[in-house]
Design an enzyme around this catalytic site. Structure first.
Site, PDB file in Angstrom:
ATOM      1  N   HIS A 133      -5.932  -7.334   7.519  1.00  0.00           N
ATOM      2  CA  HIS A 133      -5.366  -8.576   8.053  1.00  0.00           C
ATOM      3  C   HIS A 133      -3.862  -8.440   8.348  1.00  0.00           C
ATOM      4  O   HIS A 133      -3.279  -9.323   8.968  1.00  0.00           O
ATOM      5  CB  HIS A 133      -5.625  -9.755   7.107  1.00  0.00           C
ATOM      6  CG  HIS A 133      -4.807  -9.726   5.845  1.00  0.00           C
ATOM      7  ND1 HIS A 133      -5.294  -9.233   4.658  1.00  0.00           N
ATOM      8  CD2 HIS A 133      -3.536 -10.136   5.578  1.00  0.00           C
ATOM      9  CE1 HIS A 133      -4.367  -9.350   3.714  1.00  0.00           C
ATOM     10  NE2 HIS A 133      -3.292  -9.899   4.250  1.00  0.00           N
ATOM     11  N   ASP A 142     -11.310  -5.377   4.250  1.00  0.00           N
ATOM     12  CA  ASP A 142      -9.893  -5.704   4.458  1.00  0.00           C
ATOM     13  C   ASP A 142      -9.000  -4.489   4.246  1.00  0.00           C
ATOM     14  O   ASP A 142      -7.936  -4.583   3.615  1.00  0.00           O
ATOM     15  CB  ASP A 142      -9.460  -6.850   3.542  1.00  0.00           C
ATOM     16  CG  ASP A 142      -8.126  -7.460   3.974  1.00  0.00           C
ATOM     17  OD1 ASP A 142      -7.777  -7.324   5.167  1.00  0.00           O
ATOM     18  OD2 ASP A 142      -7.416  -8.037   3.128  1.00  0.00           O
ATOM     19  N   SER A 193       0.774  -8.123   0.795  1.00  0.00           N
ATOM     20  CA  SER A 193      -0.508  -7.593   1.261  1.00  0.00           C
ATOM     21  C   SER A 193      -0.346  -6.172   1.776  1.00  0.00           C
ATOM     22  O   SER A 193       0.537  -5.883   2.591  1.00  0.00           O
ATOM     23  CB  SER A 193      -1.069  -8.481   2.371  1.00  0.00           C
ATOM     24  OG  SER A 193      -1.327  -9.780   1.888  1.00  0.00           O
TER      25      SER A 193
END
Length: 508
Positions: A254, A289, A369
């Site tokens: 993402h 992911d 992230s």
């Protein structure tokens, strides 16, 4: 001797023997009274005084009420001397012999008939006393006067340069003396201060033992990078980890997905020393992911993988990344839980994200992230991916993708550019009942791995291999933990009975 005549022709009494003596008073001139006006304004017949005899006096008395006599003290101080019956207030001065003393007149030395001393002469306004000036032509234009010098401006007049220098020297001496006196008074007035103090300093550096947080951060942070993406309609910052000396960087899918979907966007990797390099996407795995990008850089610092299966709840871990665009941020925490299945919606309608997560209370925020989760030895044991919060900020519930699974996926992406996962080819939902808790089968497609193993609709799967299954997400991560083509035992509940079937897993 004849009397002189005045300007109006009326003779005046007095003596003028040329000695300029004071003139006698002018005689009274009583004009004749008009009988008609006298009848109107005169006294009534038979009245000789100011009031009629039969008119009541002042204050109701028959006669005029006069003011009371003054006190004797005032009469003695301001009254006429006793025995003086002269009624005139002004008496002419007399000499020692009692003869009248005649003062000289103010026009002494001028003719006696001068009109300026005649009170009866008419007044004449003469010309102004200003005389005409000769015509000398047009007036010259005014020229600016000389400018004032600094001494003239300061002192109002010229001073000698030496005097000005001496004045400045005196001012400096007075100022320096005043400053010295103030400094001495300040030292005397505050006995708690000491201008000559020198604090001791420890020369050796702070001891940082091997394995301390500072030691781990110093070794690990050079291998954690910031990933910036910017395009016509997207922009953001994430984190990544250099996992190979050829410039391969592991991050979250993402993080790079917006740059892949916007062709105008550019990915840039920023290292801790400030170097920047443009990155290219090697491969993506939207189901877990994870993504791998590559940069052209010489001799990067590589972070080695650790064994995430060796982690235990309570172990110390560090989260390193760029939360809220703050690069090189290190937070410390512990492992809060292991094998925590995490699901999230896919990017722009893509497949659902499901992965086996390490739960930690190390502060993780947006921007972390793709960053590194390292253990107490500095080895990579997880890829920070998400948080669970109701406020939008970190509340101690952060999740990282297991390091062992991230290593397997990244190797496949670097080798092939894509990754395949083991799958049972069934649709399930989470179920909880008195008899069983797990993943209830909703649909079994024909020809799939579950159909070949004899799994039926309505069965509740409770275990896959050695891993317990409590919900649908846990079934997914339990199956993906095995290889494609591997046969695993699957425990399920069917109509109150527990069955074990052997399922040969296929690709998704």
């Amino acid at each position: 001797m004849s009397e002189p005549e005045q300007g109006n022709g009326t003779p005046r009494s007095g003596v003028d023997d040329g000695a300029h003596r004071r003139l006698a008073p002018r005689p009274l001139n009583r004009p004749a009274v008009d009988p008609g006006q006298q009848a109107v304004f005169g006294r009534p017949r038979g009245v000789a005084g100011a009031f009629s005899a039969d008119r009541p006096g002042l204050n109701g008395h028959s006669s005029v009420q006069l003011a009371p006599p003054p006190p004797e003290a005032l009469s003695t101080a301001f009254g006429r001397p006793r025995g003086d019956d002269d009624t005139l207030l002004q008496r002419p001065p007399v000499d020692l012999n009692g003869e009248p003393e005649v003062e000289p007149v103010f026009w002494e030395g001028k003719p006696a008939g001068d009109a300026w001393r005649d009170p009866g002469a008419s007044a004449v306004i003469g010309p102004p006393a200003v005389t005409e000036q000769p015509d000398t032509g047009p007036e010259p234009e005014p020229r600016p006067g000389p400018q004032l010098s600094v001494p003239e401006l300061l002192f109002g007049r010229r001073v000698k340069p030496m005097g000005l220098v001496l004045l400045m020297v005196a001012a400096l001496v007075v100022g320096a003396g005043g400053g010295l006196v103030g400094w001495l008074m300040g030292r005397v007035g505050n006995p708690l201060t000491d201008g000559g103090v020198t604090l001791a300093e420890v020369k050796p550096g702070k001891e940082r033992p091997v394995g301390s947080v500072a030691d781990i951060a110093q070794r690990v942070t050079p291998s954690v990078v910031s990933i910036e993406f910017k395009g016509a309609s997207v922009a953001g910052v994430g984190s990544g980890v250099v996992i190979d000396g050829e410039g391969y960087v592991l991050t979250n899918d993402h993080v790079v997905a917006p740059a892949v979907q916007d062709t105008s966007a550019k990915l840039t990797v920023v290292f801790t020393d400030g170097k920047r390099a443009v990155a290219q996407v090697v491969g993506r795995d939207s189901k877990t992911d994870l993504a791998v990008i590559k940069v052209e850089v010489d001799n990067p610092t590589v972070l080695q993988f650790g064994d995430s299966d060796e982690l235990a709840v309570g172990d110390t871990v560090l989260a390193i990344g760029s939360p809220l665009s703050l690069s090189n941020t290190v937070t410390e925490g512990i492992v809060s839980a292991l094998h925590r299945p995490v699901t999230a919606a896919g990017e722009n309608g893509g497949p659902q994200v499901t992965y086996d997560a390490i739960q930690t209370d190390a502060a993780i925020n947006p921007g972390n992230s793709g960053g590194a989760l390292v253990d107490s030895s500095g080895a990579l044991v997880g890829i920070n991916s998400s948080i669970r919060t109701e406020t939008g900020g970190s509340v101690g519930l952060g999740f990282a993708i297991s390091g062992n699974y991230a290593r397997k996926v990244s190797q496949a992406l670097i080798r092939d550019g894509e990754v395949k996962h083991a799958d049972m080819n069934i649709n399930v939902r989470s179920a909880s009942a008195e008899t069983a808790e797990g993943a209830q089968v909703q649909n079994v497609p024909d020809g799939g791995a579950a159909d070949a193993a004899g799994i039926e609709e309505g069965d509740v799967i409770t275990r896959v291999g050695d891993r317990m299954v409590r919900n649908a997400a846990e079934l997914t991560v339990a199956v993906r933990d095995h290889e494609i083509g591997e046969t695993v035992p699957v425990v399920l509940a069917r109509q109150g009975r527990e069955l074990t079937v052997q399922v040969t897993l296929r690709s998704d």
